[in-house]
Design a protein around this motif. Structure first.
Motif, PDB file in Angstrom:
ATOM      1  N   ARG A  65      98.666  12.367 -67.308  1.00  0.00           N
ATOM      2  CA  ARG A  65      98.336  11.524 -68.451  1.00  0.00           C
ATOM      3  C   ARG A  65      98.452  10.068 -68.003  1.00  0.00           C
ATOM      4  O   ARG A  65      99.545   9.604 -67.686  1.00  0.00           O
ATOM      5  CB  ARG A  65      99.275  11.827 -69.627  1.00  0.00           C
ATOM      6  N   THR A  66      97.331   9.363 -67.967  1.00  0.00           N
ATOM      7  CA  THR A  66      97.315   8.025 -67.401  1.00  0.00           C
ATOM      8  C   THR A  66      97.787   6.979 -68.407  1.00  0.00           C
ATOM      9  O   THR A  66      97.976   7.259 -69.594  1.00  0.00           O
ATOM     10  CB  THR A  66      95.903   7.637 -66.926  1.00  0.00           C
ATOM     11  N   TRP A  67      97.922   5.744 -67.913  1.00  0.00           N
ATOM     12  CA  TRP A  67      98.295   4.598 -68.732  1.00  0.00           C
ATOM     13  C   TRP A  67      97.314   4.363 -69.870  1.00  0.00           C
ATOM     14  O   TRP A  67      97.632   3.692 -70.840  1.00  0.00           O
ATOM     15  CB  TRP A  67      98.330   3.335 -67.862  1.00  0.00           C
ATOM     16  N   ARG A  68      96.099   4.911 -69.763  1.00  0.00           N
ATOM     17  CA  ARG A  68      95.043   4.578 -70.707  1.00  0.00           C
ATOM     18  C   ARG A  68      95.179   5.323 -72.033  1.00  0.00           C
ATOM     19  O   ARG A  68      94.488   5.009 -73.008  1.00  0.00           O
ATOM     20  CB  ARG A  68      93.688   4.896 -70.063  1.00  0.00           C
ATOM     21  N   ASN A  69      96.051   6.304 -72.091  1.00  0.00           N
ATOM     22  CA  ASN A  69      96.182   7.118 -73.297  1.00  0.00           C
ATOM     23  C   ASN A  69      97.022   6.419 -74.362  1.00  0.00           C
ATOM     24  O   ASN A  69      98.155   6.021 -74.103  1.00  0.00           O
ATOM     25  CB  ASN A  69      96.831   8.461 -72.941  1.00  0.00           C
ATOM     26  N   THR A  76      89.691  -2.625 -64.533  1.00  0.00           N
ATOM     27  CA  THR A  76      89.475  -1.759 -65.682  1.00  0.00           C
ATOM     28  C   THR A  76      90.385  -2.185 -66.834  1.00  0.00           C
ATOM     29  O   THR A  76      89.966  -2.297 -67.984  1.00  0.00           O
ATOM     30  CB  THR A  76      89.768  -0.296 -65.304  1.00  0.00           C
ATOM     31  N   SER A  77      91.634  -2.412 -66.506  1.00  0.00           N
ATOM     32  CA  SER A  77      92.568  -3.061 -67.424  1.00  0.00           C
ATOM     33  C   SER A  77      92.833  -4.457 -66.882  1.00  0.00           C
ATOM     34  O   SER A  77      92.307  -4.851 -65.846  1.00  0.00           O
ATOM     35  CB  SER A  77      93.874  -2.265 -67.515  1.00  0.00           C
ATOM     36  N   ALA A  78      93.660  -5.214 -67.571  1.00  0.00           N
ATOM     37  CA  ALA A  78      94.069  -6.523 -67.067  1.00  0.00           C
ATOM     38  C   ALA A  78      95.497  -6.775 -67.500  1.00  0.00           C
ATOM     39  O   ALA A  78      95.940  -6.253 -68.532  1.00  0.00           O
ATOM     40  CB  ALA A  78      93.147  -7.626 -67.593  1.00  0.00           C
ATOM     41  N   PHE A  79      96.219  -7.534 -66.706  1.00  0.00           N
ATOM     42  CA  PHE A  79      97.576  -7.875 -67.100  1.00  0.00           C
ATOM     43  C   PHE A  79      97.991  -9.187 -66.456  1.00  0.00           C
ATOM     44  O   PHE A  79      97.564  -9.527 -65.350  1.00  0.00           O
ATOM     45  CB  PHE A  79      98.582  -6.773 -66.752  1.00  0.00           C
ATOM     46  N   SER A  80      98.786  -9.926 -67.185  1.00  0.00           N
ATOM     47  CA  SER A  80      99.407 -11.130 -66.657  1.00  0.00           C
ATOM     48  C   SER A  80     100.875 -10.837 -66.410  1.00  0.00           C
ATOM     49  O   SER A  80     101.500 -10.054 -67.122  1.00  0.00           O
ATOM     50  CB  SER A  80      99.254 -12.295 -67.638  1.00  0.00           C
ATOM     51  N   ASN A 120      94.436  -2.762 -72.163  1.00  0.00           N
ATOM     52  CA  ASN A 120      93.849  -1.526 -71.638  1.00  0.00           C
ATOM     53  C   ASN A 120      92.400  -1.677 -71.221  1.00  0.00           C
ATOM     54  O   ASN A 120      91.878  -0.851 -70.471  1.00  0.00           O
ATOM     55  CB  ASN A 120      93.947  -0.415 -72.691  1.00  0.00           C
ATOM     56  N   ASN A 121      91.720  -2.687 -71.750  1.00  0.00           N
ATOM     57  CA  ASN A 121      90.283  -2.812 -71.513  1.00  0.00           C
ATOM     58  C   ASN A 121      89.953  -4.215 -71.025  1.00  0.00           C
ATOM     59  O   ASN A 121      90.378  -5.198 -71.625  1.00  0.00           O
ATOM     60  CB  ASN A 121      89.508  -2.552 -72.817  1.00  0.00           C
ATOM     61  N   CYS A 122      89.193  -4.279 -69.942  1.00  0.00           N
ATOM     62  CA  CYS A 122      88.760  -5.586 -69.460  1.00  0.00           C
ATOM     63  C   CYS A 122      87.321  -5.501 -68.945  1.00  0.00           C
ATOM     64  O   CYS A 122      86.386  -5.815 -69.650  1.00  0.00           O
ATOM     65  CB  CYS A 122      89.706  -6.111 -68.389  1.00  0.00           C
TER      66      CYS A 122
END
Length: 575
Positions: A155-159, A324-328, A360-362
């Protein structure tokens, strides 16, 4: 638009004496700033061949959302070979997942490309590697039984399926537990009374799983571990008070295991994390040439390698990873005053606390539209390479109207925590009188890609007063110079620096951590190691926010937030 007024000059040759425009290069190569007489201190072919034969090379592997990549570097951090494998997550039975069979197919193909590259360039068979490091997308849930059997699909981070668990644990701990964290997935499985829970004997992340299979060691680097369960900066491991609280929860107590026993051991960067076993060597190299015995670095998450390859592990520094995702990631010098559901507290690979804004979405929606344009070009008999396709689309944004023509886009292939969307419904919206041009369309896509990130970053800036002089960005979106970088600078109203590793930094960052691991723990802090050994001649390009661009993006984000009920209705109405 204002920030594209000088576009031709910005995309041309860097200005010799302008420190904002330095030509990107692989870090650690010792390039100076004289663009007429670059002096590149590389090992020559003979020296490199000898280093390979002696095993004085290190391997970094990163399993990203859309690509598995491996790089082989020498001890001066020069990449001498690389390999990659493209993959995509699958949505099966309501779960975003990857198969473990494809994990190994991708790793083996990537390694095979490296081995073939070494044979072709240096006429040498790759048999010895001094140090290896594995990185992967953070968080998620891999649960194993006593015999090593995977109990449920990864189960990935995207769920976004753990809202109840994340809320309850946040309330109990008074510490933010995001939905994608491993402990939230475990507790949600408990609340759901899933039958596999009683058989759990080990829980880990994707990087931890691969490391375990290569070395036999059930460990995690502290950065990745901090997305499994909250960690303590002082002790360098999981918070004992939270472990005890979790074990005492009414729904947890009946199970035969204790949480502290099923989680991987926590290690800091540079600490011993095992060696490559004979079985692990066979998993990497299907041709059987690779010998066992390589030192294994603590496995890390992609956020950790992003900090390393942008030299952003020291306190009061920050970076942004876009894909696919983005994070600072803002490395804190003092704790936050409050608990924020949209701000994660994780750590650097050396254990310093970090405020993380994760979306989750970029770029996935941009990629989908780019593929549509590619199909159209193919119908016309035009074969566009990916770099040319994206550059063509991004550059057309130079002709966009200041407000992107009134167009709106919601890039939600999956749910988005920051805007409280439980599921994804990519949505493009325009009014009848909107200026529907290609330039405005592309600009709306770029604006939307960073919108949830801006909303989260504004919390840190406005409520905690946390500011950075500059943020260092990396990710494939920045392969096209200037365009995405300037949009991000305007969106966050902060100077954005892009370094030479902008497109492919993660695997290289993990290779750097592997070199650090074999350099001898305790001789240098990771921060000093990066400053004094790796980034001795950093080369980058910095773009500052432009007042008109900042105002234009602020106007866009107001329309974006006002239109969120439309996205919410799409989630509810389109099953």
């Amino acid at each position: 638009m204002h920030f594209f007024n000088n576009l031709p000059q910005r995309l041309g040759r860097p200005e010799k004496n302008n420190p904002q425009y330095r030509c990107p290069a692989e870090p650690g190569l010792g390039r100076g700033n004289d663009f007429k007489t670059w002096e590149v201190k590389k090992m020559n072919l003979i020296e490199t061949s000898q280093a390979i034969q002696q095993g004085n090379v290190s391997l970094g592997i990163e399993l990203g959302s859309t690509r598995i990549k491996a790089v082989l570097v020498t001890d001066d951090f020069e990449t001498i070979a690389s390999g990659g494998y493209v993959w995509e997550n699958k949505f099966e039975n309501g779960i975003w997942t990857y198969s473990l069979e494809e994990v190994w197919e991708g790793i083996q193909r990537s390694y095979a490309q490296i081995a073939a590259d070494i044979q072709g360039k240096y006429h040498t068979t790759l048999t010895k590697i001094s140090a290896i490091g594995v990185s992967a997308m953070m968080h998620g849930y891999l649960a194993f039984a006593e015999n090593g059997e995977l109990l449920v699909p990864f189960r990935t981070w995207r769920n976004n399926i753990t809202e109840q668990a994340a809320d309850e644990l946040t309330e109990r701990f008074q510490f933010n537990i995001p939905q994608r964290w491993s402990i939230a997935h475990l507790y949600q499985a408990i609340l759901n009374q899933e039958p596999h829970v009683k058989d759990i004997r080990f829980i880990t992340t994707l990087a931890g799983y691969v490391h375990w299979k290569l070395s036999g060691e059930k460990v995690l680097g502290i950065g990745d571990a901090s997305g499994v369960f909250p960690v303590d900066e002082e002790t360098g491991t999981y918070r004992k008070d939270f472990l005890d609280t979790f074990d005492r929860l009414e729904n947890v107590a009946p199970y035969p295991w204790h949480i502290g026993k099923v989680l991987p051991k926590v290690l800091k960067a540079g600490e011993y994390a095992g060696t490559l076993t004979t079985e692990g060597a066979a998993l990497l190299d299907v041709n059987g040439n690779l010998q066992a015995g390589s030192l294994m670095a603590p496995p890390e998450g992609d956020a950790g390698t992003g900090m390393v390859c942008t030299n952003s592990v020291r306190k009061r520094t920050g970076n942004i990873s876009v894909g696919t995702s983005a994070f600072s990631m803002i490395v804190l010098d003092q704790p936050l005053e409050k608990v924020y559901r949209d701000i994660d507290i994780v750590t650097t690979p050396s254990g310093a606390p970090v405020a993380m804004v994760h979306i989750n979405n970029c770029s996935s929606d941009i990629n989908a539209w780019a593929n549509l344009f590619k199909q159209f070009a193919e119908r016309l008999g035009v074969d566009l390479p990916a770099d040319r396709l994206y550059e063509t689309l991004f550059l057309v944004a130079a002709k966009a109207d200041p407000d992107a023509g009134g167009l709106l886009n919601y890039s939600y292939l999956s749910g988005e925590n920051i805007t409280k969307m439980p599921a994804g419904r990519p949505l493009f919206v325009r009014k009848p009188d909107s200026a529907f041009t290609l330039a405005n369309f592309v600009q709306a896509q770029l604006y939307a890609a960073f919108a949830p990130l801006k909303i989260g970053m504004d919390i840190l800036k406005n409520e905690e007063g946390i500011k950075t002089d500059v943020l260092i960005a990396q990710g494939g979106l920045f392969k096209t110079p200037v365009i995405g970088q300037q949009v991000l600078a305007n969106a966050l109203n902060t100077p954005i620096t892009v370094m030479s590793t902008a497109g492919e930094g993660g695997a290289w960052g993990m290779a750097v951590l592997a070199v650090y691991a074999k350099s001898g723990n305790g001789k240098q802090s990771l921060e000093d190691f990066l400053d004094q050994n790796v980034f001795t001649h950093p080369e980058s390009m910095t773009l500052s926010p432009e007042p008109e661009g900042v105002s234009e993006y602020e106007a866009f984000i107001k329309r974006y937030e006002a239109g969120l009920p439309v996205e919410s209705m799409a989630v509810k109405s389109i099953g």
